[in-house]
Design an enzyme around this catalytic site. Structure first.
Site, short mmCIF file in Angstrom:
data_model
loop_
_atom_site.label_atom_id
_atom_site.label_comp_id
_atom_site.label_asym_id
_atom_site.label_seq_id
_atom_site.Cartn_x
_atom_site.Cartn_y
_atom_site.Cartn_z
N SER A 58 -0.82 13.34 4.10
CA SER A 58 -1.04 12.44 2.98
C SER A 58 -0.46 13.03 1.69
O SER A 58 0.75 13.24 1.57
CB SER A 58 -2.54 12.15 2.86
N ASP A 112 -1.65 2.81 9.35
CA ASP A 112 -1.87 3.61 8.14
C ASP A 112 -1.58 2.73 6.93
O ASP A 112 -0.43 2.35 6.69
CB ASP A 112 -0.94 4.82 8.16
N HIS A 129 -4.61 6.39 8.76
CA HIS A 129 -4.27 7.50 7.86
C HIS A 129 -5.01 8.80 8.22
O HIS A 129 -4.40 9.87 8.29
CB HIS A 129 -4.60 7.11 6.42
#
Length: 314
Positions: free
Chosen positions: A150, A257, A290
């Site tokens: 991320s 995601d 995610h």
């Protein structure tokens, strides 16, 4: 003057590492702009056979709204931090400024608005640079592997995800730290949820829309401020095409995601179209969201095994 780091900074080692039989070290590094960062090191697996001097260091950088503990939340067989240590790597886990383990500063307190006067650009320019230098110096100047999730990926690629509207709303409300569980944040999110067209079951999408199709430094929202900080009326763009073509890159993304969406990843891959194909590995997991890349119980097989195989090739 901020106090020196206290024993509370050792929470990751004591509660998540040593309890499983791993050795853990606490390190601290000060950035050029005064933030004191905590770094945890797992130098050995549970059955260490390789001398430290021969181990390859790996730096793990956490994602947004998280800290370094994200690499240690699951069992030793499912968490990348433990898996790498057991595979013979020298594991370093960073904690960016403002997170639980990196709240110290040489002159500022987290209660000071000035403490929070930074964007993701400073994480790249100061935090990552200081952490790299620290690990490089303490591991005998060895080649360093870097793993980002991320926010960590954005930092590693020196890129920027546009979040101007939320940031400026916070600025004018006098809120400087974003705490998802805070009272002020709850009121703000409740107000946002009442706006037409906002789906609060998928509120992240409202904050993560890329509106210009470019990856730039922080946009201050008006030409005067941009001119003052950058010498130009629009923020400078990060040129992803300037990533060295022979830099080994292992990229994995998920079809579910909603923070790093498929379209954004494909945009990045187009920028990397001239990259040496022997140095670039791309994986796509259609059912991954995610957090699955650090939390899924099968990430070991689907993400970490291919990643470690890539390490061994490069």
């Amino acid at each position: 003057m901020a106090q020196a780091p206290t024993s509370t900074d050792e929470g990751t080692c004591k509660s998540r590492v040593e309890i499983y039989g791993y050795e853990c070290e606490e390190h601290h590094v000060t950035t050029k702009d005064g933030y004191i960062l905590s770094i945890q090191r797992i130098p050995n697996g549970r059955s260490a056979t390789t001398p430290r001097a021969r181990k390859t260091p790996v730096l793990l950088q956490h994602g947004v709204f998280m800290d370094g503990i994200s690499w240690l939340l699951n069992s030793p067989h499912e968490s990348l931090g433990y898996i790498l240590a057991d595979k013979g790597y020298d594991v370093w886990i960073s904690n960016s400024r403002g997170t639980r383990y990196s709240l110290q500063h040489t002159t500022l307190s987290p209660k000071d608005p000035a403490y929070w006067a930074w964007s993701w650009d400073e994480l790249v320019a100061f935090d990552l640079a200081a952490t790299f230098e620290h690990v490089y110096r303490h591991t005998g100047h060895q080649k360093l592997h870097y793993v980002g999730h991320s926010l960590g990926t954005l930092m590693g690629l020196a890129s920027f995800c546009e979040h101007h509207l939320l940031h400026m709303t916070y600025y004018w409300l006098g809120i400087y730290e974003f705490n998802p569980l805070g009272e002020a944040e709850h009121k703000l999110l409740s107000e946002i949820c009442r706006q037409p067209g906002v789906n609060c079951h998928d509120i992240i999408t409202s904050f993560t829309v890329i509106r210009r199709g470019t990856i730039t430094k922080y946009d201050y929202g008006n030409s005067y401020e941009n001119k003052k900080h950058y010498g130009q009326v629009v923020p400078p763009a990060y040129n992803m095409s300037s990533v060295p073509n022979d830099l080994p890159l292992f990229l994995t993304y998920g079809g579910r995601d909603y923070l790093s969406v498929v379209g954004d990843v494909k945009h990045l891959l187009r920028r990397l179209k001239l990259h040496d194909k022997t140095k670039l590995a791309v994986g796509y997991l259609p059912h991954y969201a995610h957090a699955d890349f650090v939390m899924a119980v099968n990430a070991n097989q689907l993400v970490y095994d291919p990643l470690i195989a890539f390490f061994k090739l490069h």
